[in-house]
Design a protein around this motif. Structure first.
Motif, PDB file in Angstrom:
ATOM      1  N   ASP A 173       0.811  -1.214   0.000  1.00 19.14           N
ATOM      2  CA  ASP A 173       0.000   0.000   0.000  1.00 19.14           C
ATOM      3  C   ASP A 173       0.845   1.266   0.000  1.00 19.14           C
ATOM      4  OD1 ASP A 173      -2.186  -1.670   0.161  1.00 19.14           O
ATOM      5  OD2 ASP A 173      -2.379  -1.481   2.322  1.00 19.14           O
ATOM      6  N   GLU A 174       2.048   1.185   0.520  1.00 21.77           N
ATOM      7  CA  GLU A 174       2.926   2.347   0.622  1.00 21.77           C
ATOM      8  C   GLU A 174       4.013   2.347  -0.450  1.00 21.77           C
ATOM      9  OE1 GLU A 174       2.336   4.742   2.786  1.00 21.77           O
ATOM     10  OE2 GLU A 174       0.678   3.661   3.695  1.00 21.77           O
ATOM     11  N   ALA A 175       3.937   1.424  -1.381  1.00 21.84           N
ATOM     12  CA  ALA A 175       5.006   1.221  -2.360  1.00 21.84           C
ATOM     13  C   ALA A 175       5.065   2.325  -3.401  1.00 21.84           C
ATOM     14  CB  ALA A 175       4.808  -0.116  -3.059  1.00 21.84           C
ATOM     15  N   LEU A 176       6.289   2.726  -3.733  1.00 21.52           N
ATOM     16  CA  LEU A 176       6.515   3.524  -4.931  1.00 21.52           C
ATOM     17  C   LEU A 176       6.988   2.613  -6.049  1.00 21.52           C
ATOM     18  CD1 LEU A 176       8.214   6.807  -3.674  1.00 21.52           C
ATOM     19  CD2 LEU A 176       5.828   6.384  -4.253  1.00 21.52           C
ATOM     20  N   VAL A 177       7.759   1.592  -5.690  1.00 24.70           N
ATOM     21  CA  VAL A 177       8.181   0.590  -6.658  1.00 24.70           C
ATOM     22  C   VAL A 177       7.628  -0.766  -6.225  1.00 24.70           C
ATOM     23  CG1 VAL A 177      10.132  -0.536  -7.798  1.00 24.70           C
ATOM     24  CG2 VAL A 177      10.238   1.910  -7.283  1.00 24.70           C
ATOM     25  N   ALA A 178       8.181  -1.346  -5.162  1.00 24.36           N
ATOM     26  CA  ALA A 178       7.718  -2.654  -4.695  1.00 24.36           C
ATOM     27  C   ALA A 178       7.344  -2.660  -3.220  1.00 24.36           C
ATOM     28  CB  ALA A 178       8.786  -3.707  -4.957  1.00 24.36           C
ATOM     29  N   GLY A 179       7.647  -1.586  -2.508  1.00 24.98           N
ATOM     30  CA  GLY A 179       7.305  -1.512  -1.091  1.00 24.98           C
ATOM     31  C   GLY A 179       8.393  -1.992  -0.153  1.00 24.98           C
ATOM     32  N   VAL A 180       9.575  -2.292  -0.682  1.00 27.12           N
ATOM     33  CA  VAL A 180      10.664  -2.811   0.158  1.00 27.12           C
ATOM     34  C   VAL A 180      11.107  -1.759   1.171  1.00 27.12           C
ATOM     35  CG1 VAL A 180      13.048  -3.630   0.161  1.00 27.12           C
ATOM     36  CG2 VAL A 180      11.457  -4.466  -1.566  1.00 27.12           C
ATOM     37  N   THR A 181      11.433  -0.561   0.714  1.00 26.78           N
ATOM     38  CA  THR A 181      11.900   0.457   1.652  1.00 26.78           C
ATOM     39  C   THR A 181      10.799   0.899   2.601  1.00 26.78           C
ATOM     40  OG1 THR A 181      11.525   2.185  -0.006  1.00 26.78           O
ATOM     41  CG2 THR A 181      13.777   1.326   0.202  1.00 26.78           C
ATOM     42  N   ALA A 182       9.551   0.895   2.152  1.00 26.66           N
ATOM     43  CA  ALA A 182       8.443   1.238   3.044  1.00 26.66           C
ATOM     44  C   ALA A 182       8.313   0.208   4.153  1.00 26.66           C
ATOM     45  CB  ALA A 182       7.139   1.338   2.247  1.00 26.66           C
ATOM     46  N   GLY A 183       8.474  -1.069   3.827  1.00 24.23           N
ATOM     47  CA  GLY A 183       8.403  -2.127   4.829  1.00 24.23           C
ATOM     48  C   GLY A 183       9.556  -2.064   5.811  1.00 24.23           C
ATOM     49  N   ILE A 184      10.765  -1.827   5.308  1.00 25.50           N
ATOM     50  CA  ILE A 184      11.934  -1.710   6.190  1.00 25.50           C
ATOM     51  C   ILE A 184      11.775  -0.498   7.108  1.00 25.50           C
ATOM     52  CG2 ILE A 184      14.419  -1.247   6.254  1.00 25.50           C
ATOM     53  CD1 ILE A 184      14.640  -2.895   3.647  1.00 25.50           C
ATOM     54  N   ALA A 185      11.320   0.616   6.563  1.00 22.79           N
ATOM     55  CA  ALA A 185      11.136   1.828   7.364  1.00 22.79           C
ATOM     56  C   ALA A 185      10.111   1.601   8.471  1.00 22.79           C
ATOM     57  CB  ALA A 185      10.707   2.986   6.467  1.00 22.79           C
ATOM     58  N   GLU A 186       9.014   0.941   8.155  1.00 20.00           N
ATOM     59  CA  GLU A 186       8.000   0.675   9.181  1.00 20.00           C
ATOM     60  C   GLU A 186       8.541  -0.275  10.241  1.00 20.00           C
ATOM     61  OE1 GLU A 186       4.041  -1.752   9.008  1.00 20.00           O
ATOM     62  OE2 GLU A 186       3.623   0.333   8.451  1.00 20.00           O
ATOM     63  N   LYS A 187       9.248  -1.308   9.816  1.00 24.77           N
ATOM     64  CA  LYS A 187       9.809  -2.296  10.748  1.00 24.77           C
ATOM     65  C   LYS A 187      10.817  -1.649  11.690  1.00 24.77           C
ATOM     66  CE  LYS A 187      11.108  -6.532  12.011  1.00 24.77           C
ATOM     67  NZ  LYS A 187      10.391  -7.198  13.031  1.00 24.77           N
TER      68      LYS A 187
ATOM     69  N   LYS B 137     -10.759   6.647  -0.202  1.00 23.71           N
ATOM     70  CA  LYS B 137     -10.114   7.959  -0.234  1.00 23.71           C
ATOM     71  C   LYS B 137      -8.613   7.826   0.008  1.00 23.71           C
ATOM     72  CE  LYS B 137     -10.694  12.627   1.389  1.00 23.71           C
ATOM     73  NZ  LYS B 137     -11.588  13.569   2.022  1.00 23.71           N
ATOM     74  N   GLU B 138      -8.201   6.982   0.945  1.00 23.15           N
ATOM     75  CA  GLU B 138      -6.777   6.758   1.206  1.00 23.15           C
ATOM     76  C   GLU B 138      -6.091   6.110   0.008  1.00 23.15           C
ATOM     77  OE1 GLU B 138      -6.667   6.000   6.035  1.00 23.15           O
ATOM     78  OE2 GLU B 138      -7.267   4.361   4.698  1.00 23.15           O
TER      79      GLU B 138
ATOM     80  N   SER C 285      -0.045   9.970  -5.143  1.00 25.73           N
ATOM     81  CA  SER C 285       1.355  10.151  -4.739  1.00 25.73           C
ATOM     82  C   SER C 285       2.280   9.321  -5.617  1.00 25.73           C
ATOM     83  CB  SER C 285       1.550   9.813  -3.265  1.00 25.73           C
ATOM     84  OG  SER C 285       1.436   8.434  -3.026  1.00 25.73           O
ATOM     85  N   ARG C 286       1.860   8.128  -6.006  1.00 25.06           N
ATOM     86  CA  ARG C 286       2.669   7.315  -6.928  1.00 25.06           C
ATOM     87  C   ARG C 286       2.783   7.992  -8.282  1.00 25.06           C
ATOM     88  NH1 ARG C 286      -0.109   1.693  -5.426  1.00 25.06           N
ATOM     89  NH2 ARG C 286       0.871   1.440  -3.390  1.00 25.06           N
ATOM     90  N   LYS C 287       1.692   8.579  -8.753  1.00 24.14           N
ATOM     91  CA  LYS C 287       1.733   9.287 -10.033  1.00 24.14           C
ATOM     92  C   LYS C 287       2.721  10.442  -9.970  1.00 24.14           C
ATOM     93  CE  LYS C 287      -2.938   8.371 -11.730  1.00 24.14           C
ATOM     94  NZ  LYS C 287      -4.244   8.981 -12.022  1.00 24.14           N
TER      95      LYS C 287
ATOM     96  N   ILE D 106      14.553  12.667  -6.565  1.00 23.12           N
ATOM     97  CA  ILE D 106      14.464  12.950  -5.116  1.00 23.12           C
ATOM     98  C   ILE D 106      13.252  13.815  -4.815  1.00 23.12           C
ATOM     99  CG2 ILE D 106      15.603  14.208  -3.232  1.00 23.12           C
ATOM    100  CD1 ILE D 106      18.249  13.102  -4.293  1.00 23.12           C
ATOM    101  N   TYR D 107      12.989  14.810  -5.661  1.00 24.23           N
ATOM    102  CA  TYR D 107      11.798  15.641  -5.458  1.00 24.23           C
ATOM    103  C   TYR D 107      10.521  14.788  -5.580  1.00 24.23           C
ATOM    104  CZ  TYR D 107       8.543  19.514  -5.695  1.00 24.23           C
ATOM    105  OH  TYR D 107       7.504  20.368  -5.448  1.00 24.23           O
ATOM    106  N   GLY D 108      10.506  13.858  -6.521  1.00 27.64           N
ATOM    107  CA  GLY D 108       9.357  12.963  -6.659  1.00 27.64           C
ATOM    108  C   GLY D 108       9.162  12.095  -5.428  1.00 27.64           C
ATOM    109  N   ILE D 109      10.266  11.614  -4.834  1.00 28.38           N
ATOM    110  CA  ILE D 109      10.177  10.827  -3.605  1.00 28.38           C
ATOM    111  C   ILE D 109       9.585  11.676  -2.478  1.00 28.38           C
ATOM    112  CG2 ILE D 109      11.545   9.700  -1.789  1.00 28.38           C
ATOM    113  CD1 ILE D 109      13.464   8.764  -4.041  1.00 28.38           C
ATOM    114  N   ILE D 110      10.059  12.899  -2.368  1.00 32.98           N
ATOM    115  CA  ILE D 110       9.561  13.799  -1.321  1.00 32.98           C
ATOM    116  C   ILE D 110       8.074  14.096  -1.523  1.00 32.98           C
ATOM    117  CG2 ILE D 110       9.721  16.144  -0.388  1.00 32.98           C
ATOM    118  CD1 ILE D 110      12.779  15.931  -0.992  1.00 32.98           C
ATOM    119  N   ARG D 111       7.671  14.391  -2.768  1.00 33.58           N
ATOM    120  CA  ARG D 111       6.256  14.675  -3.049  1.00 33.58           C
ATOM    121  C   ARG D 111       5.358  13.479  -2.785  1.00 33.58           C
ATOM    122  NH1 ARG D 111       4.185  18.740  -6.458  1.00 33.58           N
ATOM    123  NH2 ARG D 111       2.321  17.609  -5.849  1.00 33.58           N
ATOM    124  N   ALA D 112       5.880  12.280  -3.055  1.00 38.28           N
ATOM    125  CA  ALA D 112       5.064  11.074  -2.851  1.00 38.28           C
ATOM    126  C   ALA D 112       4.886  10.756  -1.375  1.00 38.28           C
ATOM    127  CB  ALA D 112       5.706   9.888  -3.576  1.00 38.28           C
ATOM    128  N   GLY D 113       5.796  11.244  -0.562  1.00 36.36           N
ATOM    129  CA  GLY D 113       5.686  11.009   0.877  1.00 36.36           C
ATOM    130  C   GLY D 113       6.128   9.688   1.226  1.00 36.36           C
TER     131      GLY D 113
END
Length: 143
Positions: A9-23, A77-78, A85-87, A136-143
């Protein structure tokens, strides 16, 4: 790698960094930018071969295959907000890639004799700067 997962759900590519960050309890944006900068900076080290420069990408792909997918129950809505954000990330990434390629293609088409000179004399950092900044700006905008 026990108990690691990727967040679809939080993935920009595959969600790996989102999962590591949450963990690990760290920010997704900071981890994504750090991972991307490591990839870029390794490519700037003189004398690194293709194997070393692709190591961060290989690590990401292996984690993508090994980490199980996890998701959250998102409301409509979420989910719509996540899609937007992915777009934003993909649009800024493509803008950065285009900002890098268009001048190089133009130089190659109109100044063939100087093209290789440009590639071998201009530091790679300067050639990659537009794409790096936009991604990097795209990463920041995507949150």
């Amino acid at each position: 790698m026990k108990n690691y997962y990727r967040l679809q759900d939080e993935a920009l590519v595959a969600g790996v960094t989102a999962g590591i960050a949450e963990k690990k309890g760290i920010g997704r944006v900071g981890l994504r930018i750090s991972f991307f900068l490591i990839f870029v900076l390794i490519n700037l080290i003189p004398g690194t071969g293709m194997g070393i420069s692709m190591l961060p990408l290989l690590v990401y792909v292996v984690a993508w295959m090994l980490f199980p997918a996890r998701g959250h129950d998102l409301t409509d809505k979420e989910l719509e907000k996540k899609i937007e954000s992915r777009k934003a990330f993909y649009n800024y990434s493509m803008l950065g890639v285009t900002a890098n390629l268009v001048p190089l293609i133009g130089m190659g088409l109109f100044y063939q004799d100087q093209f290789l000179l440009l590639l071998f004399t201009v530091p790679t950092f300067i050639l990659l700067l537009p794409a790096t900044v936009f991604i990097i700006y795209g990463i920041i905008r995507a949150g």
